[in-house]
Design an enzyme around this catalytic site. Structure first.
Site, PDB file in Angstrom:
ATOM      1  N   LEU A   1       0.650  -1.079  -0.068  1.00 51.65           N
ATOM      2  CA  LEU A   1      -0.279  -0.095   0.051  1.00 51.65           C
ATOM      3  C   LEU A   1       0.786   1.116  -0.003  1.00 51.65           C
TER       4      LEU A   1
ATOM      5  N   ASN B   1       1.701   3.013  -2.662  1.00 50.69           N
ATOM      6  CA  ASN B   1       0.889   3.683  -3.704  1.00 50.69           C
ATOM      7  C   ASN B   1      -0.402   3.293  -4.000  1.00 50.69           C
TER       8      ASN B   1
ATOM      9  N   LEU C   1       7.159  -6.765  -0.321  1.00 50.10           N
ATOM     10  CA  LEU C   1       7.922  -7.883  -1.065  1.00 50.10           C
ATOM     11  C   LEU C   1       9.218  -8.083  -0.231  1.00 50.10           C
TER      12      LEU C   1
ATOM     13  N   SER D   1       8.203  -2.237 -19.356  1.00 49.74           N
ATOM     14  CA  SER D   1       7.963  -1.060 -20.056  1.00 49.74           C
ATOM     15  C   SER D   1       8.541  -0.709 -21.052  1.00 49.74           C
TER      16      SER D   1
ATOM     17  N   THR E   1       9.810   1.886 -21.835  1.00 48.80           N
ATOM     18  CA  THR E   1      11.060   2.524 -21.563  1.00 48.80           C
ATOM     19  C   THR E   1      12.201   1.849 -21.957  1.00 48.80           C
TER      20      THR E   1
ATOM     21  N   TYR F   1      14.874   4.094 -13.036  1.00 47.57           N
ATOM     22  CA  TYR F   1      13.530   3.254 -13.062  1.00 47.57           C
ATOM     23  C   TYR F   1      13.444   2.209 -13.987  1.00 47.57           C
TER      24      TYR F   1
ATOM     25  N   LYS G   1      13.716  -2.047 -14.668  1.00 46.54           N
ATOM     26  CA  LYS G   1      12.902  -3.012 -15.511  1.00 46.54           C
ATOM     27  C   LYS G   1      13.978  -3.830 -16.529  1.00 46.54           C
TER      28      LYS G   1
ATOM     29  N   TYR H   1       4.691  -2.520 -21.489  1.00 49.51           N
ATOM     30  CA  TYR H   1       3.487  -1.821 -21.585  1.00 49.51           C
ATOM     31  C   TYR H   1       3.817  -0.462 -22.557  1.00 49.51           C
TER      32      TYR H   1
ATOM     33  N   ASN I   1       2.572  12.607 -15.443  1.00 50.43           N
ATOM     34  CA  ASN I   1       2.086  12.091 -16.822  1.00 50.43           C
ATOM     35  C   ASN I   1       0.968  12.762 -17.468  1.00 50.43           C
TER      36      ASN I   1
ATOM     37  N   ARG J   1      10.659  18.523 -22.612  1.00 52.12           N
ATOM     38  CA  ARG J   1      11.067  18.055 -21.350  1.00 52.12           C
ATOM     39  C   ARG J   1      12.391  17.061 -21.441  1.00 52.12           C
TER      40      ARG J   1
HETATM   41  P1  NAD Z   1       1.060   1.576  -9.208  1.00 51.40           P
HETATM   42  O1  NAD Z   1       2.036   2.455  -8.401  1.00 51.40           O
HETATM   43  O2  NAD Z   1      -0.363   2.152  -9.009  1.00 51.40           O
HETATM   44  O3  NAD Z   1       0.795  -0.110  -8.681  1.00 51.40           O
HETATM   45  C1  NAD Z   1       2.163  -0.719  -8.070  1.00 51.40           C
HETATM   46  C2  NAD Z   1       1.622  -1.295  -6.764  1.00 51.40           C
HETATM   47  O4  NAD Z   1       2.708  -1.998  -6.150  1.00 51.40           O
HETATM   48  C3  NAD Z   1       1.133  -0.257  -5.698  1.00 51.40           C
HETATM   49  O5  NAD Z   1      -0.151  -0.515  -5.162  1.00 51.40           O
HETATM   50  C4  NAD Z   1       2.254  -0.141  -4.703  1.00 51.40           C
HETATM   51  O6  NAD Z   1       1.693  -0.031  -3.254  1.00 51.40           O
HETATM   52  C5  NAD Z   1       2.921  -1.641  -4.742  1.00 51.40           C
HETATM   53  N1  NAD Z   1       4.161  -1.990  -4.356  1.00 51.40           N
HETATM   54  C6  NAD Z   1       5.291  -1.130  -4.601  1.00 51.40           C
HETATM   55  N2  NAD Z   1       6.354  -1.506  -3.923  1.00 51.40           N
HETATM   56  C7  NAD Z   1       6.116  -2.694  -3.108  1.00 51.40           C
HETATM   57  C8  NAD Z   1       6.668  -3.557  -2.505  1.00 51.40           C
HETATM   58  N3  NAD Z   1       7.951  -3.359  -2.194  1.00 51.40           N
HETATM   59  N4  NAD Z   1       5.888  -4.752  -1.863  1.00 51.40           N
HETATM   60  C9  NAD Z   1       4.509  -4.510  -2.206  1.00 51.40           C
HETATM   61  N5  NAD Z   1       3.963  -3.767  -2.984  1.00 51.40           N
HETATM   62  C10 NAD Z   1       4.449  -2.596  -3.619  1.00 51.40           C
HETATM   63  O7  NAD Z   1       1.510   1.418 -10.603  1.00 51.40           O
HETATM   64  P2  NAD Z   1       1.044   0.522 -11.854  1.00 51.40           P
HETATM   65  O8  NAD Z   1       0.632   1.864 -12.828  1.00 51.40           O
HETATM   66  O9  NAD Z   1      -0.045   0.014 -11.790  1.00 51.40           O
HETATM   67  O10 NAD Z   1       2.158   0.045 -12.677  1.00 51.40           O
HETATM   68  C11 NAD Z   1       2.099  -1.451 -12.088  1.00 51.40           C
HETATM   69  C12 NAD Z   1       3.603  -1.964 -12.746  1.00 51.40           C
HETATM   70  O11 NAD Z   1       3.471  -1.820 -14.168  1.00 51.40           O
HETATM   71  C13 NAD Z   1       4.657  -1.198 -12.230  1.00 51.40           C
HETATM   72  O12 NAD Z   1       5.793  -2.451 -12.263  1.00 51.40           O
HETATM   73  C14 NAD Z   1       5.182  -0.193 -13.171  1.00 51.40           C
HETATM   74  O13 NAD Z   1       6.356   0.018 -13.247  1.00 51.40           O
HETATM   75  C15 NAD Z   1       4.599  -1.087 -14.459  1.00 51.40           C
HETATM   76  N6  NAD Z   1       4.507  -0.169 -15.481  1.00 51.40           N
HETATM   77  C16 NAD Z   1       3.600   0.916 -15.479  1.00 51.40           C
HETATM   78  C17 NAD Z   1       3.120   1.706 -16.515  1.00 51.40           C
HETATM   79  C18 NAD Z   1       2.234   2.866 -16.163  1.00 51.40           C
HETATM   80  O14 NAD Z   1       2.309   3.823 -17.081  1.00 51.40           O
HETATM   81  N7  NAD Z   1       1.457   2.919 -15.400  1.00 51.40           N
HETATM   82  C19 NAD Z   1       4.055   1.535 -17.632  1.00 51.40           C
HETATM   83  C20 NAD Z   1       4.782   0.755 -17.874  1.00 51.40           C
HETATM   84  C21 NAD Z   1       4.984  -0.588 -16.878  1.00 51.40           C
HETATM   85  C1  UD1 Z   2       6.595   8.262 -18.985  1.00 45.37           C
HETATM   86  C2  UD1 Z   2       7.735   7.396 -18.517  1.00 45.37           C
HETATM   87  C3  UD1 Z   2       7.760   5.891 -18.789  1.00 45.37           C
HETATM   88  C4  UD1 Z   2       6.717   5.165 -18.508  1.00 45.37           C
HETATM   89  C5  UD1 Z   2       5.248   6.159 -18.899  1.00 45.37           C
HETATM   90  C6  UD1 Z   2       3.855   5.493 -18.713  1.00 45.37           C
HETATM   91  C7  UD1 Z   2       9.294   9.277 -18.643  1.00 45.37           C
HETATM   92  C8  UD1 Z   2      10.513   9.937 -19.520  1.00 45.37           C
HETATM   93  N1  UD1 Z   2       8.813   8.083 -19.068  1.00 45.37           N
HETATM   94  O1  UD1 Z   2       6.684   8.259 -20.462  1.00 45.37           O
HETATM   95  O2  UD1 Z   2       8.858   5.185 -18.409  1.00 45.37           O
HETATM   96  O3  UD1 Z   2       6.728   3.930 -18.758  1.00 45.37           O
HETATM   97  O4  UD1 Z   2       5.418   7.206 -18.528  1.00 45.37           O
HETATM   98  O5  UD1 Z   2       3.811   5.815 -17.475  1.00 45.37           O
HETATM   99  O6  UD1 Z   2       8.877   9.847 -17.626  1.00 45.37           O
HETATM  100  N2  UD1 Z   2       3.514  15.654 -22.032  1.00 45.37           N
HETATM  101  C9  UD1 Z   2       3.415  17.088 -21.849  1.00 45.37           C
HETATM  102  N3  UD1 Z   2       2.912  17.813 -20.879  1.00 45.37           N
HETATM  103  C10 UD1 Z   2       2.873  17.299 -19.712  1.00 45.37           C
HETATM  104  C11 UD1 Z   2       3.077  15.851 -19.714  1.00 45.37           C
HETATM  105  C12 UD1 Z   2       3.457  15.205 -20.767  1.00 45.37           C
HETATM  106  O7  UD1 Z   2       3.232  17.694 -23.187  1.00 45.37           O
HETATM  107  O8  UD1 Z   2       2.649  17.906 -18.678  1.00 45.37           O
HETATM  108  C13 UD1 Z   2       3.856  14.878 -23.326  1.00 45.37           C
HETATM  109  C14 UD1 Z   2       5.448  14.268 -23.003  1.00 45.37           C
HETATM  110  O9  UD1 Z   2       6.501  15.318 -23.622  1.00 45.37           O
HETATM  111  C15 UD1 Z   2       5.147  12.994 -23.888  1.00 45.37           C
HETATM  112  C16 UD1 Z   2       3.618  12.620 -23.822  1.00 45.37           C
HETATM  113  O10 UD1 Z   2       3.024  13.686 -23.425  1.00 45.37           O
HETATM  114  O11 UD1 Z   2       5.349  13.375 -25.426  1.00 45.37           O
HETATM  115  C17 UD1 Z   2       3.476  11.591 -22.868  1.00 45.37           C
HETATM  116  O12 UD1 Z   2       3.957  11.819 -21.689  1.00 45.37           O
HETATM  117  P1  UD1 Z   2       3.995  10.846 -20.285  1.00 45.37           P
HETATM  118  O13 UD1 Z   2       2.402  10.826 -19.952  1.00 45.37           O
HETATM  119  O14 UD1 Z   2       4.522  11.652 -19.189  1.00 45.37           O
HETATM  120  O15 UD1 Z   2       4.584   9.454 -20.755  1.00 45.37           O
HETATM  121  P2  UD1 Z   2       6.142   9.058 -21.199  1.00 45.37           P
HETATM  122  O16 UD1 Z   2       7.011  10.255 -21.177  1.00 45.37           O
HETATM  123  O17 UD1 Z   2       5.755   8.766 -22.834  1.00 45.37           O
END
Ligand code: NAD
Ligand code: UD1
Length: 334
Positions: A33, A35, A59, A124, A126, A148, A152, A176, A198, A292
């Site tokens: 919990l 996040n 974990l 990701s 990324t 970060y 991954k 993703y 984001n 950025r």
């Molecule tokens: P999120 O932060 O909403 O969910 C992650 C959950 O993991 C949270 O509920 C947090 O409390 C829990 N957590 C973190 N560290 C922990 C630990 N040590 N033990 C137990 N619980 C722990 O994030 P999300 O957006 O749901 O992302 C899920 C996964 O997908 C992550 O691994 C993230 O890196 C990956 N991912 C997310 C995105 C995105 O844009 N959201 C993009 C690419 C990859």
């Molecule tokens: C980011 C993370 C990436 C992660 C992904 C999904 C970085 C460098 N990368 O990707 O690791 O997997 O989120 O959660 O942070 N933008 C604006 N104004 C804003 C915010 C964003 O113009 O206020 C633009 C950015 O320049 C980009 C696009 O929107 O072109 C998407 O940005 P964002 O949502 O932050 O995702 P990523 O940077 O693609």
């Protein structure tokens, strides 16, 4: 027989938990919990109409994580738990490496001990760094620019090495693209702490009058309108990709497979804004700002491997993503 969902109360984990329960799977959620909130458990139960066991466990806490394996017959793990903020990872690399890497090592060590050798891991896009070509295929070169992203990539390597040492392991790595949107009930969605980084949460805050305007980070990229292009994917489509991954892993025979989960379609920042305005009838004020640091011009997936091998395609369009994101924000933020 249960699927262990680590990070199951988070954004993507909660949406996946609902889809798994609705499909009739038994699940156990582990989350510390850090996040997310405990109330998410009730929301998941309400929406799915199903029950599950929840453990508030970190974990890194091997002793308590072991109890989860002792008390349940875990057959597969979907591993979402991790810290995910790119900027924060540059400020706190030790915390990020410890949480994401050590957390995964504790988890896989227990999986080995309890003979559960099937893991689906949240990676990701990324890990592709600055792609030389588009769309991005799974075999493109990998590189990262922040701690970060490096966690991954390192976890992908760790899981691949585990499989090499013991070919009873089945590993599915899901990369993703940009998950946005929310469950169509409007009950669960993305809830970032503080000012969002984001784009989608930021646009929602502007729509809700919590922020004055969107800063568009650069309009001089080599893209059709000069603004950054990304592959936005609805979180429910992403969740459904995990169900397909579970179906696949149950048929695998000691393999590592990597899949892009994206729509294959790139949209610019301005197109996203226009879609949001159209979907919700709300004007989004924006200003062009500096690029950025660390951003790339364009990033979108070739999702054909997931289509051919998992039978998965994303079906929800950008307007639906915008509508569902706003429905959740409107209900929960104001
Ligand atoms: P999120 O932060 O909403 O969910 C992650 C959950 O993991 C949270 O509920 C947090 O409390 C829990 N957590 C973190 N560290 C922990 C630990 N040590 N033990 C137990 N619980 C722990 O994030 P999300 O957006 O749901 O992302 C899920 C996964 O997908 C992550 O691994 C993230 O890196 C990956 N991912 C997310 C995105 C995105 O844009 N959201 C993009 C690419 C990859
Ligand atoms: C980011 C993370 C990436 C992660 C992904 C999904 C970085 C460098 N990368 O990707 O690791 O997997 O989120 O959660 O942070 N933008 C604006 N104004 C804003 C915010 C964003 O113009 O206020 C633009 C950015 O320049 C980009 C696009 O929107 O072109 C998407 O940005 P964002 O949502 O932050 O995702 P990523 O940077 O693609």
């Amino acid at each position: 027989m249960s699927i262990l969902v680590t990070g199951g109360t988070g954004f993507i984990g909660s949406h996946t938990a609902i889809e798994l329960l609705e499909k009739g799977e038994e699940i156990v959620i582990v989350d510390n919990l850090c996040n997310s909130k405990i109330e998410m458990c009730d929301k998941i139960k309400e929406i799915s109409g199903k029950d599950f066991k929840f453990y508030k466990v970190d974990l890194l806490d091997r002793e308590n994580l072991e109890k989860v394996f002792k008390e349940n017959d875990i057959t597969e793990v979907i591993h979402f738990a991790g810290l995910k903020a790119v900027g924060e990872s540059c400020e706190k690399p030790i915390e990020y490496y410890h949480n994401n890497i050590t957390g995964t090592l504790v988890l896989v060590d227990l999986m080995r001990k309890y003979k559960c050798k099937n893991i689906v891991f949240s990676s990701s896009a990324t890990v592709y760094g600055k792609p030389k070509e588009l769309p991005i295929k799974e075999d493109f070169p990998l590189s990262t620019t922040n701690p970060y992203g490096t966690t991954k990539l390192m976890i992908e390597q760790i899981l691949t090495d585990i499989h090499k040492s013991d070919d009873e392991w089945n590993v599915i790595i899901l990369r993703y693209f940009n998950p946005i949107g929310a469950h169509e009930s409007g009950e669960i969605g993305e809830n970032p702490n503080g000012i969002p980084n984001n784009i989608m949460p930021y646009i929602n805050y502007v729509a809700a009058d919590k922020l004055d305007h969107l800063n568009v980070f650069g309009n001089d990229y080599d893209t059709p309108d000069g603004t950054g292009v990304r592959d936005y994917i609805h979180v429910v489509d992403l969740a459904l990709g995990h169900l397909k991954a579970i179906d696949k892993i149950r048929k695998m025979n000691g393999q590592v497979e990597i899949y892009n989960l994206g729509t294959g379609q790139g949209y610019s920042v301005l197109e996203l804004v226009q879609n949001f305005e159209k979907a919700n009838g709300i004007k989004i004020k924006y200003e062009i700002a500096e690029r950025r640091p660390g951003d790339i011009a364009a990033c979108y997936a070739d999702p054909s491997k997931a289509k051919n091998e998992l039978g998965w395609v994303a079906t929800r369009n950008l307007e639906q993503m915008c509508r569902d994101s706003w429905r959740y924000t409107e209900k929960n933020l104001k």
